[in-house]
Write an enzyme that holds these catalytic residues in place. Structure first.
Site, PDB file in Angstrom:
ATOM      1  N   CYS A   2     -47.040  -4.106  31.829  1.00 49.78           N
ATOM      2  CA  CYS A   2     -45.966  -3.337  31.198  1.00 49.78           C
ATOM      3  C   CYS A   2     -44.746  -3.299  32.109  1.00 49.78           C
ATOM      4  CB  CYS A   2     -46.353  -1.914  30.844  1.00 49.78           C
ATOM      5  SG  CYS A   2     -47.626  -1.797  29.609  1.00 49.78           S
ATOM      6  N   ARG A  27     -44.861  -9.167  32.959  1.00 50.28           N
ATOM      7  CA  ARG A  27     -45.737  -8.012  33.153  1.00 50.28           C
ATOM      8  C   ARG A  27     -46.434  -7.598  31.863  1.00 50.28           C
ATOM      9  NH1 ARG A  27     -44.252  -5.064  38.021  1.00 50.28           N
ATOM     10  NH2 ARG A  27     -45.600  -3.451  37.210  1.00 50.28           N
ATOM     11  N   TRP A  74     -48.117  -4.509  27.607  1.00 45.55           N
ATOM     12  CA  TRP A  74     -49.420  -5.179  27.658  1.00 45.55           C
ATOM     13  C   TRP A  74     -50.403  -4.115  27.173  1.00 45.55           C
ATOM     14  CZ3 TRP A  74     -54.180  -4.504  30.118  1.00 45.55           C
ATOM     15  CH2 TRP A  74     -55.042  -5.600  30.082  1.00 45.55           C
ATOM     16  N   ASN A  98     -45.800   2.871  31.949  1.00 46.33           N
ATOM     17  CA  ASN A  98     -46.683   1.825  32.470  1.00 46.33           C
ATOM     18  C   ASN A  98     -47.854   2.526  33.140  1.00 46.33           C
ATOM     19  OD1 ASN A  98     -47.898  -0.374  33.683  1.00 46.33           O
ATOM     20  ND2 ASN A  98     -46.428  -0.461  35.374  1.00 46.33           N
ATOM     21  N   GLY A  99     -49.073   2.182  32.742  1.00 43.85           N
ATOM     22  CA  GLY A  99     -50.253   2.799  33.353  1.00 43.85           C
ATOM     23  C   GLY A  99     -51.232   3.240  32.285  1.00 43.85           C
ATOM     24  N   GLU A 476     -61.638 -20.908  42.024  1.00 43.45           N
ATOM     25  CA  GLU A 476     -60.193 -20.825  41.799  1.00 43.45           C
ATOM     26  C   GLU A 476     -59.731 -21.925  40.838  1.00 43.45           C
ATOM     27  OE1 GLU A 476     -58.116 -18.694  42.076  1.00 43.45           O
ATOM     28  OE2 GLU A 476     -56.193 -19.717  41.937  1.00 43.45           O
ATOM     29  N   LYS A 480     -58.013 -21.246  37.148  1.00 46.42           N
ATOM     30  CA  LYS A 480     -56.681 -21.762  36.806  1.00 46.42           C
ATOM     31  C   LYS A 480     -56.765 -22.541  35.504  1.00 46.42           C
ATOM     32  CE  LYS A 480     -54.782 -20.222  38.789  1.00 46.42           C
ATOM     33  NZ  LYS A 480     -54.474 -19.157  39.663  1.00 46.42           N
ATOM     34  N   GLU A 483     -57.543 -20.065  32.420  1.00 43.80           N
ATOM     35  CA  GLU A 483     -56.572 -19.028  32.049  1.00 43.80           C
ATOM     36  C   GLU A 483     -55.312 -19.590  31.399  1.00 43.80           C
ATOM     37  OE1 GLU A 483     -54.944 -16.562  35.229  1.00 43.80           O
ATOM     38  OE2 GLU A 483     -55.059 -18.233  36.618  1.00 43.80           O
ATOM     39  N   HIS A 499     -81.092 -24.528  38.032  1.00 45.21           N
ATOM     40  CA  HIS A 499     -81.978 -23.387  37.795  1.00 45.21           C
ATOM     41  C   HIS A 499     -81.670 -22.705  36.467  1.00 45.21           C
ATOM     42  CE1 HIS A 499     -83.836 -23.817  41.687  1.00 45.21           C
ATOM     43  NE2 HIS A 499     -82.627 -24.012  42.190  1.00 45.21           N
ATOM     44  N   LYS A 601     -49.157 -10.126  34.509  1.00 42.44           N
ATOM     45  CA  LYS A 601     -49.201 -10.118  35.969  1.00 42.44           C
ATOM     46  C   LYS A 601     -49.211  -8.671  36.456  1.00 42.44           C
ATOM     47  CE  LYS A 601     -47.535 -13.167  39.482  1.00 42.44           C
ATOM     48  NZ  LYS A 601     -48.596 -14.161  39.466  1.00 42.44           N
TER      49      LYS A 601
HETATM   50  C1  F6R Z   1     -55.070 -15.620  38.423  1.00 43.66           C
HETATM   51  C2  F6R Z   1     -54.383 -14.406  38.847  1.00 43.66           C
HETATM   52  C3  F6R Z   1     -55.166 -13.150  38.958  1.00 43.66           C
HETATM   53  C4  F6R Z   1     -54.712 -12.347  40.196  1.00 43.66           C
HETATM   54  C5  F6R Z   1     -55.404 -10.980  40.209  1.00 43.66           C
HETATM   55  C6  F6R Z   1     -55.044 -10.171  41.431  1.00 43.66           C
HETATM   56  O1  F6R Z   1     -54.215 -16.707  38.380  1.00 43.66           O
HETATM   57  O2  F6R Z   1     -53.197 -14.419  39.090  1.00 43.66           O
HETATM   58  O3  F6R Z   1     -56.526 -13.389  38.986  1.00 43.66           O
HETATM   59  O4  F6R Z   1     -55.018 -13.073  41.340  1.00 43.66           O
HETATM   60  O5  F6R Z   1     -55.043 -10.257  39.055  1.00 43.66           O
HETATM   61  O6  F6R Z   1     -53.688  -9.877  41.474  1.00 43.66           O
HETATM   62  P1  F6R Z   1     -53.006  -9.414  42.812  1.00 43.66           P
HETATM   63  O7  F6R Z   1     -53.090 -10.543  43.778  1.00 43.66           O
HETATM   64  O8  F6R Z   1     -51.598  -9.067  42.437  1.00 43.66           O
HETATM   65  O9  F6R Z   1     -53.777  -8.220  43.310  1.00 43.66           O
END
Ligand code: F6R
Length: 606
Positions: A2, A27, A74, A98-99, A476, A480, A483, A499, A601
């Site tokens: 948000c 966001r 969001w 936001n929250g 990782e 990537k 997502e 297994h 994000k």
């Molecule tokens: C994946 C991604 C998320 C962040 C996670 C932690 O590409 O970006 O998995 O890594 O939400 O976010 P931060 O690093 O901001 O605590």
């Protein structure tokens, strides 16, 4: 998670708010809305979907307001539709949030005989609570103080009251909010990206602080004492939040990786000498164990670091997902260091994990990208990642910045414990120049990764397998891929596959095998071949040295190689290559790369 922006000033508030919301869209992007003062009446306009939809709707009226608040959402409580979109209005109170208000059901029960609720949101309940108190107290600050005492959870609010339409109140707890001033124009924002085209100086609201923004700026603490705040300066420029000719922020940020390495080297190891690291990171000698806590990619970089810390510095290391750590039983040790990894520095679970570690009197170290963020401010020590603004929801350069810093810490800790000699440490550090060159070469060779992506972008499932640190890299790489491309992808410890999970392998399924360590290469190769025997297309991702052993083996669909580097930096180039493949898979599928569905994000809610 948000985005909030507020504006009081000489310009057209609608334009300023829309451009701020567009900058904050990473966001959250399922609906948006704005409230503004139109001739002393508060008008609200909301729309489902992207900010562009709101922009279009607003373009249809000629209002020229000078005060307003905006929000890009969001969804947490209630579907992403117009009714649930912010701003919410109850009585004479209009706000954006936001929250998450955790006790909203209880509060709703208390207020249900006074107010009629229209949405499914927790935000509308918070709005009602504030309205209830402004009515009772007849003083806005007292009302906000009373409401703060009753609200549990996290919030950043920007609030306008009908009877004070020239003023915005802002307050926060556990969700970030900044306030800024430029030539008698005032801004409220979730983060600096929203206002960088106006100013790079800002004030940070602390827990419980309230700001009153009208023709001047006034700050109060949670007890309503007047407070003075110091100005913070963001060191970047507006270019940090622009695509600058790239099709996507993700691609721009991958291209920025070499610069990020340069920043880290310049700040922490300018002479490529172990003494630099000692001076800039400080000592870790007193710790006999380490716990690393993070979420998502930050958790993955912790998993890779565990391998380096244990193997090269002999320090037992535990890695925990922050969302688990905060609810598990912990056994605090005096000589344990808790490392919190976070790009945003605002991730709710990681922040709470930090607070738990502090309550248990453990030393804390934040490895954080966003300067002065909550985790950076509350950790005992901080090492900044120096990756600059990261806008694409899927992290790339910030993950690699975290990984590099943890690798440098591993070298330092091994050196401090006499496991790595002075000479060896400096030889490893010399490879930092090679790391930059190799990363650059990978990025310049994009057509190759695009060609590989073309081969399987229509697939529905894939696997990434590896052992030890390679398993952490698989996690990782797999995250990537899934997502941004929505291809179902799993990372699996190579030896564990048989297994049970190997039953999922079908004809033509893509299985990536990551191998950086020659001592276990043959083991992972055997596991890859087990999948091949069941019809998979094997893709080996490895170093040139290891690949040499398989150059006559035509059972691989592809062998993707990177130059050999020391174990501390080897995984980094592998990840850059796989980030590019994920990017091109998503591009070929036509997905929204920078803003994947259901994500946002900076996850400031639990
Ligand atoms: C994946 C991604 C998320 C962040 C996670 C932690 O590409 O970006 O998995 O890594 O939400 O976010 P931060 O690093 O901001 O605590």
């Amino acid at each position: 998670m948000c985005g909030i922006i507020g504006y009081v000033g000489k310009e057209n508030a609608k334009d300023i708010i829309i451009s701020g919301l567009l900058a904050l869209e990473y966001r959250g992007y399922d609906s948006s809305g704005i409230a503004y003062n139109d001739h002393n009446k508060i008008k609200i306009v909301k729309m489902e979907g992207k900010v562009a939809n709101l922009q279009k709707k607003l373009g249809e009226n000629n209002d020229l307001p000078h005060i307003g608040i905006g929000h890009t959402r969001w969804a947490t409580h209630g579907k992403p539709n117009e009714i649930n979109a912010h701003p919410h209005k109850v009585g004479i109170t209009t706000l954006v949030h936001n929250g998450i208000i955790e006790n909203y059901s209880e509060l709703k029960n208390k207020l249900k005989n006074i107010y009629e609720f229209k949405s499914e949101t927790d935000t509308e309940v918070a709005c009602a609570l504030i309205d209830y108190y402004q009515n009772k107290e007849k003083d806005k600050l007292q009302a906000l103080k009373k409401a703060q005492k009753e609200l549990n959870g996290s919030y950043a609010f920007a609030i306008i009251f009908d009877d004070e339409p020239n003023c915005i109140y802002a307050m926060r707890r556990n969700s970030p909010l900044i306030v800024a001033e430029k030539d008698n124009d005032y801004f409220i924002a979730s983060d600096i990206a929203a206002i960088l085209s106006h100013t790079n100086e800002y004030y940070l609201l602390d827990q419980g602080d309230i700001a009153k923004v009208s023709e001047k700026l006034t700050f109060y603490d949670k007890d309503l004492n007047l407070i003075h705040k110091k100005i913070n300066k963001y060191q970047g420029t507006i270019n940090d939040v622009m695509k600058n000719g790239y099709d996507h922020f993700m691609l721009k940020e991958i291209h920025d990786e070499v610069n990020v390495y340069k920043n880290i080297i310049k700040s922490y190891v300018p002479n490529l000498d172990i003494q630099d690291l000692k001076n800039n990171f400080g000592s870790f000698l007193k710790y006999h164990s380490i716990t690393i806590v993070g979420c998502g990619s930050a958790y993955h970089t912790g998993l890779a670091a565990k391998y380096l810390f244990e193997n090269y510095a002999n320090i037992p290391t535990n890695v925990e997902m922050a969302s688990e750590y905060r609810y598990k039983k912990i056994f605090p040790k005096k000589d344990e260091l808790v490392i919190l990894i976070s790009q945003s520095g605002e991730t709710a679970d990681t922040l709470e994990a930090l607070r738990i570690a502090k309550e248990n009197e453990m030393d804390t170290l934040g490895i954080i990208n966003v300067l002065s963020s909550s985790i950076a401010r509350e950790s005992k020590r901080v090492i900044y990642c120096l990756a600059g603004c990261e806008i694409a929801v899927a992290t790339t350069k910030a993950y690699l910045a975290q990984a590099l810093i943890l690798s440098l810490m591993a070298i330092l800790m091994g050196y401090e414990r006499n496991i790595i000699s002075d000479n060896e440490a400096n030889n490893y550090l010399k490879e930092l120049s090679k790391l930059q060159k190799d990363t650059n070469d990978i990025i310049s060779n994009q057509e190759y990764y695009k060609k590989i992506a073309k081969d399987f972008y229509k697939d529905r499932e894939m696997f990434f397998i590896g052992r030890n640190i390679d398993y952490a890299l698989c996690m990782e790489a797999s995250l990537k891929m899934k997502e941004i491309s929505y291809i179902h992808s799993e990372a699996y410890a190579a030896g564990e596959l048989k297994h049970g999970t190997i039953s999922l392998i079908e004809k033509n399924m893509v299985v990536f095998g990551i191998i950086t360590n020659s001592s276990i290469a043959s083991k992972t190769i055997s596991n890859l071949k087990e999948t091949k025997a069941r019809g998979s297309k094997m893709i080996l991702v490895t170093t040139k040295a290891i690949a040499k052993n398989y150059e006559n083996d035509d059972s691989f669909h592809y062998i993707i190689t990177v130059n050999n580097l020391c174990p501390f930096f080897q995984g980094l180039t592998i990840i850059t290559a796989l980030q590019l493949i994920s990017y091109y898979v998503a591009l070929l599928k036509g997905e929204n790369i920078d803003q994947p569905r259901n994500l946002a994000k900076s996850v400031t809610v639990e």
